[in-house]
Design a protein around this motif. Structure first.
Motif, mmCIF file in Angstrom:
data_model
loop_
_atom_site.group_PDB
_atom_site.id
_atom_site.type_symbol
_atom_site.label_atom_id
_atom_site.label_comp_id
_atom_site.label_asym_id
_atom_site.label_seq_id
_atom_site.Cartn_x
_atom_site.Cartn_y
_atom_site.Cartn_z
ATOM 1 N N VAL A 124 0.282 7.986 2.687
ATOM 2 C CA VAL A 124 1.720 7.752 2.563
ATOM 3 C C VAL A 124 2.368 7.727 3.946
ATOM 4 O O VAL A 124 3.164 6.835 4.259
ATOM 5 C CB VAL A 124 2.365 8.838 1.684
ATOM 6 C CG1 VAL A 124 3.885 8.695 1.676
ATOM 7 C CG2 VAL A 124 1.826 8.769 0.261
ATOM 8 N N PHE A 125 2.026 8.696 4.796
ATOM 9 C CA PHE A 125 2.591 8.754 6.143
ATOM 10 C C PHE A 125 2.097 7.598 7.007
ATOM 11 O O PHE A 125 2.844 7.054 7.821
ATOM 12 C CB PHE A 125 2.243 10.084 6.803
ATOM 13 C CG PHE A 125 2.927 11.259 6.178
ATOM 14 C CD1 PHE A 125 4.260 11.511 6.427
ATOM 15 C CD2 PHE A 125 2.232 12.111 5.340
ATOM 16 C CE1 PHE A 125 4.908 12.594 5.858
ATOM 17 C CE2 PHE A 125 2.865 13.202 4.762
ATOM 18 C CZ PHE A 125 4.207 13.441 5.019
ATOM 19 N N ARG B 135 0.822 -1.208 0.000
ATOM 20 C CA ARG B 135 0.000 0.000 0.000
ATOM 21 C C ARG B 135 0.858 1.261 0.000
ATOM 22 O O ARG B 135 0.536 2.252 -0.655
ATOM 23 C CB ARG B 135 -0.946 -0.010 1.199
ATOM 24 C CG ARG B 135 -2.085 -1.030 1.074
ATOM 25 C CD ARG B 135 -3.110 -0.842 2.175
ATOM 26 N NE ARG B 135 -2.540 -1.138 3.479
ATOM 27 C CZ ARG B 135 -2.644 -2.313 4.084
ATOM 28 N NH1 ARG B 135 -3.277 -3.319 3.498
ATOM 29 N NH2 ARG B 135 -2.117 -2.497 5.282
ATOM 30 N N PHE B 136 1.972 1.234 0.738
ATOM 31 C CA PHE B 136 2.858 2.390 0.770
ATOM 32 C C PHE B 136 3.395 2.707 -0.617
ATOM 33 O O PHE B 136 3.406 3.877 -1.040
ATOM 34 C CB PHE B 136 4.019 2.141 1.736
ATOM 35 C CG PHE B 136 5.116 3.175 1.646
ATOM 36 C CD1 PHE B 136 4.939 4.431 2.202
ATOM 37 C CD2 PHE B 136 6.297 2.880 0.993
ATOM 38 C CE1 PHE B 136 5.941 5.386 2.108
ATOM 39 C CE2 PHE B 136 7.297 3.829 0.893
ATOM 40 C CZ PHE B 136 7.129 5.088 1.461
ATOM 41 N N VAL C 274 2.732 11.128 14.045
ATOM 42 C CA VAL C 274 2.303 12.502 14.316
ATOM 43 C C VAL C 274 2.072 13.239 12.999
ATOM 44 O O VAL C 274 1.080 13.965 12.841
ATOM 45 C CB VAL C 274 3.337 13.237 15.182
ATOM 46 C CG1 VAL C 274 3.007 14.720 15.274
ATOM 47 C CG2 VAL C 274 3.395 12.625 16.579
ATOM 48 N N LEU C 275 2.975 13.066 12.039
ATOM 49 C CA LEU C 275 2.796 13.691 10.732
ATOM 50 C C LEU C 275 1.534 13.188 10.055
ATOM 51 O O LEU C 275 0.785 13.960 9.447
ATOM 52 C CB LEU C 275 4.015 13.412 9.843
ATOM 53 C CG LEU C 275 5.308 14.133 10.216
ATOM 54 C CD1 LEU C 275 6.458 13.647 9.332
ATOM 55 C CD2 LEU C 275 5.134 15.641 10.083
ATOM 56 N N PHE C 276 1.301 11.883 10.155
ATOM 57 C CA PHE C 276 0.080 11.318 9.576
ATOM 58 C C PHE C 276 -1.166 11.948 10.192
ATOM 59 O O PHE C 276 -2.098 12.340 9.484
ATOM 60 C CB PHE C 276 0.043 9.806 9.792
ATOM 61 C CG PHE C 276 -1.343 9.226 9.722
ATOM 62 C CD1 PHE C 276 -2.018 9.147 8.516
ATOM 63 C CD2 PHE C 276 -1.980 8.784 10.877
ATOM 64 C CE1 PHE C 276 -3.320 8.630 8.457
ATOM 65 C CE2 PHE C 276 -3.258 8.270 10.827
ATOM 66 C CZ PHE C 276 -3.930 8.195 9.612
ATOM 67 N N ALA C 277 -1.195 12.049 11.531
ATOM 68 C CA ALA C 277 -2.362 12.611 12.207
ATOM 69 C C ALA C 277 -2.610 14.044 11.769
ATOM 70 O O ALA C 277 -3.753 14.449 11.514
ATOM 71 C CB ALA C 277 -2.174 12.535 13.720
#
Length: 405
Positions: free
Chosen positions: A253-254, A148-149, A275-278
């Motif tokens: 992606v994150f 998936r990434f 944290v970046l994803f959130a």
């Protein structure tokens, strides 16, 4: 012959009703207006047929990728397939497990004990071990996340390349300039076809992928995505469709990269990516999506033509996706709260290693006992109830389904 003619007439009537111009197009426009002419090329429903073989091709590519690339990468990162005690062969218990229930009630266990000539304790142990055999290990989760990434990263980069010089990326009013007589670009064609094919692949593989508590929400999401993509393609809502695909690719992606580092136990990197994803998820799914894109599809179109069925249907499907975003945002916030206070040890969406509860600990003890010296067991505060080190890293199994339109 009469029955065949009647059946054919009914099919033709349904076909005409389904493709009625009043459902798909604004008042005053017909399908003839969207015929290719004067150098303009328009999206057609027949183009969507190619996504089925492409979805099957994605399944093959995924299999090869997970076997020849993701698995060696996992091994190099120190991830190995855990081996559990296998349940002994027993046709009676196996038949019940496959056709009735994976976790039988006590009354059923008593009945199975009589049929199989085993004690109730032996039957309970057999079901514990059988469930453990079907549980996905970290290696499987790592290979799925790797696949998936790679797709989400490729799709996001491809989307940026396709849209970076388009006016509607910076001014959403441009989405409706000249609608619906907007020629289809080659980059838009491939962006749509590959995204549709990927979601078809996800729908095909959902039966053997790692199953989570939000399984039903994932199915709804995949179906809503496919319906919305297909409708926007046929109604020539392609410009806004590409924008929605782009903002949803960004956060995934994150997410998938955070999962990969979590499985490899790179905790600091995992925490940073989580944290970046959130942050990206909240900005793209709960701010940009409703206040820019849904606003774009709800407010601007009626300035150019009267509202029609397709207008209401399209916006309703976008709201369905927004509701799923809110549901997943709630789970993310719960994890962030536990993350901040140091109580996060598992994914809020995971099934707690299925439904066994303490039974999983018992089975793990059976496996680990062979490697431990005899003597009293002393609980170590550094270990959680499953026998693994307590980690404050983000959830291991989280996999938010991507939403596109």
């Amino acid at each position: 012959m009469g029955e065949q003619s009647q059946g054919g007439g009914m099919f033709d009537t349904l076909y005409e009703c389904f493709w009625s111009e009043r459902l798909w197009l604004p008042v005053g426009l017909t399908w003839a207006d969207l015929e290719d002419k004067k150098g303009r090329v328009y999206a057609k429903a027949s183009h969507l047929y190619v996504t089925l073989p492409y979805a099957l091709a994605f399944l093959l590519i995924r299999y090869l990728f997970e076997r020849w690339i993701a698995t060696p990468l996992a091994v190099s990162a120190g991830i190995k397939q855990r081996i559990y005690l296998k349940a002994e062969e027993n046709s009676i218990l196996e038949f019940y497990y496959a056709t009735q229930c994976r976790n039988p009630a006590q009354a059923d266990i008593d009945g199975l004990s009589k049929k199989s000539s085993l004690s109730t304790r032996q039957v309970e142990r057999w079901f514990r071990r059988r469930r453990r055999q079907d549980r996905p290990g970290v290696l499987k989760k790592f290979t799925e996340a790797s696949w998936r990434f790679v797709f989400y990263l490729s799709a996001f980069i491809g989307g940026m390349v396709a849209l970076h010089d388009k006016e509607w990326l910076y001014d959403t009013r441009e989405v409706w300039t000249g609608f619906p007589k907007q020629t289809m670009l080659e980059s838009q064609y491939w962006y749509y076809v590959l995204e549709l094919s990927f979601y078809g692949c996800l729908l095909f593989s959902v039966a053997f992928d790692v199953k989570r508590k939000d399984f039903k929400e994932q199915i709804i999401h995949h179906l809503a995505t496919l319906v919305l993509l297909s409708f926007s393609w046929c109604a020539n809502y392609i410009r806004v469709g590409t924008l929605v695909m782009l903002i949803h690719d960004a956060s995934d992606v994150f997410l998938e990269s955070a999962k990969l580092f979590n499985y490899a136990k790179w905790e600091k990197t995992c925490k940073t990516l989580f944290v970046l994803f959130a942050i990206v998820f909240m900005v793209t799914r709960l701010i940009i999506f409703p206040f820019w894109l849904i606003h774009c599809t709800w407010v601007y179109p009626v300035l150019y033509y009267p509202a029609f069925f397709g207008y209401y249907f399209f916006n309703t499907m976008l709201v369905v996706l927004l509701c799923l975003h809110i549901f997943w945002a709630y789970l993310i916030l719960r994890m962030i709260r536990k993350f901040m206070f140091g109580t996060l040890t598992k994914d809020e969406r995971s099934d707690n290693e299925e439904e066994d509860g303490d039974e999983s600990s018992s089975t793990q003890d059976e496996v680990e006992q062979r490697h431990k010296p005899a003597g009293p067991l002393v609980a170590d505060k550094k270990y959680d109830k499953n026998g693994g080190t307590r980690s404050l890293s983000p959830p291991e199994n989280i996999c938010w389904s991507k939403t596109v339109c």
